[in-house]
Design a protein around this motif. Structure first.
Motif, mmCIF file in Angstrom:
data_model
loop_
_atom_site.group_PDB
_atom_site.id
_atom_site.type_symbol
_atom_site.label_atom_id
_atom_site.label_comp_id
_atom_site.label_asym_id
_atom_site.label_seq_id
_atom_site.Cartn_x
_atom_site.Cartn_y
_atom_site.Cartn_z
ATOM 1 N N ASP A 15 29.997 29.397 58.109
ATOM 2 C CA ASP A 15 30.152 28.039 57.578
ATOM 3 C C ASP A 15 31.597 27.577 57.754
ATOM 4 O OD1 ASP A 15 27.509 27.866 56.796
ATOM 5 O OD2 ASP A 15 27.914 28.342 54.690
ATOM 6 N N TYR A 16 32.547 28.467 57.441
ATOM 7 C CA TYR A 16 33.962 28.126 57.576
ATOM 8 C C TYR A 16 34.283 27.774 59.034
ATOM 9 C CZ TYR A 16 39.025 28.427 57.468
ATOM 10 O OH TYR A 16 40.355 28.136 57.590
ATOM 11 N N ALA A 18 32.380 26.703 61.268
ATOM 12 C CA ALA A 18 31.706 25.470 61.678
ATOM 13 C C ALA A 18 32.266 24.238 60.973
ATOM 14 C CB ALA A 18 30.205 25.589 61.392
ATOM 15 N N GLY A 19 33.278 24.453 60.118
ATOM 16 C CA GLY A 19 33.859 23.316 59.412
ATOM 17 C C GLY A 19 33.034 22.863 58.216
ATOM 18 N N GLN A 20 32.070 23.691 57.806
ATOM 19 C CA GLN A 20 31.262 23.391 56.609
ATOM 20 C C GLN A 20 31.992 23.984 55.403
ATOM 21 O OE1 GLN A 20 28.426 21.544 56.899
ATOM 22 N NE2 GLN A 20 28.939 21.408 59.068
ATOM 23 N N PHE A 21 33.099 23.344 55.034
ATOM 24 C CA PHE A 21 34.026 23.964 54.091
ATOM 25 C C PHE A 21 33.469 24.105 52.678
ATOM 26 C CE2 PHE A 21 36.999 22.255 57.378
ATOM 27 C CZ PHE A 21 37.327 23.489 57.901
ATOM 28 N N GLN A 22 32.729 23.104 52.184
ATOM 29 C CA GLN A 22 32.183 23.218 50.823
ATOM 30 C C GLN A 22 31.217 24.380 50.724
ATOM 31 O OE1 GLN A 22 34.645 21.389 48.973
ATOM 32 N NE2 GLN A 22 32.900 21.929 47.715
ATOM 33 N N SER A 23 30.355 24.497 51.705
ATOM 34 C CA SER A 23 29.390 25.597 51.739
ATOM 35 C C SER A 23 30.115 26.936 51.850
ATOM 36 C CB SER A 23 28.433 25.391 52.915
ATOM 37 O OG SER A 23 27.506 26.436 52.982
ATOM 38 N N ALA A 24 31.159 26.980 52.671
ATOM 39 C CA ALA A 24 31.944 28.210 52.839
ATOM 40 C C ALA A 24 32.604 28.600 51.515
ATOM 41 C CB ALA A 24 32.996 28.025 53.928
#
Length: 136
Positions: A15-16, A18-24
């Motif tokens: 997730d991190y 992929a730029g999916q920071f909240q999920s990460a």
């Protein structure tokens, strides 16, 4: 010594990446709750700071780096946390605090971090000199 635990949860890392920071952040927080004493917990905490910083949530990033330093002071992520905390403090124009954090990073055993922090210190010192003196 920290217990060798599972690797930092792959979904949080992907997730991190992929730029999916909240999920990460949620994934890394969950990892720390589950495995607070495992050797990769400091890395998960560092990633939380990095994710907040990537989204310019500087106060949250600062808090996350402070937790790395507070909870894992002898971990291999501590030098990076001092360095990154210094960068965040500089961005927040808290130059004296930034200088202190970067100075600490230069004294850590990680030579790569020490070198990077030393380079940033030059800029912080220049900014401090350029600041108008505070009137009493």
């Amino acid at each position: 010594a920290p217990i060798a635990g599972p690797q930092v949860v792959p979904p949080a890392l992907s997730d991190y990446a992929a730029g999916q920071f909240q999920s990460a952040i949620s994934g890394f927080e969950s990892y720390i709750r589950q495995f607070p004493t495992f050797e990769r917990a400091d890395e998960a905490q560092q990633y939380i700071g990095d994710a907040h910083r990537a989204e310019m949530r500087l106060t949250e990033a600062l808090n996350a780096y402070n937790l790395v330093i507070q909870n894992y002071p002898t971990g291999d992520q501590a030098p990076w946390a001092y360095y990154k905390r210094g960068l965040v403090l500089r961005s927040l124009k808290r130059l004296e605090e930034a200088r202190a954090s970067l100075e600490q990073a230069t004294k850590m055993p990680n030579k790569e971090v020490a070198g990077l922090a030393g380079q940033v210190l030059v800029g912080v010192d220049a900014e401090l000199k350029a600041k108008p003196a505070q009137k009493p």
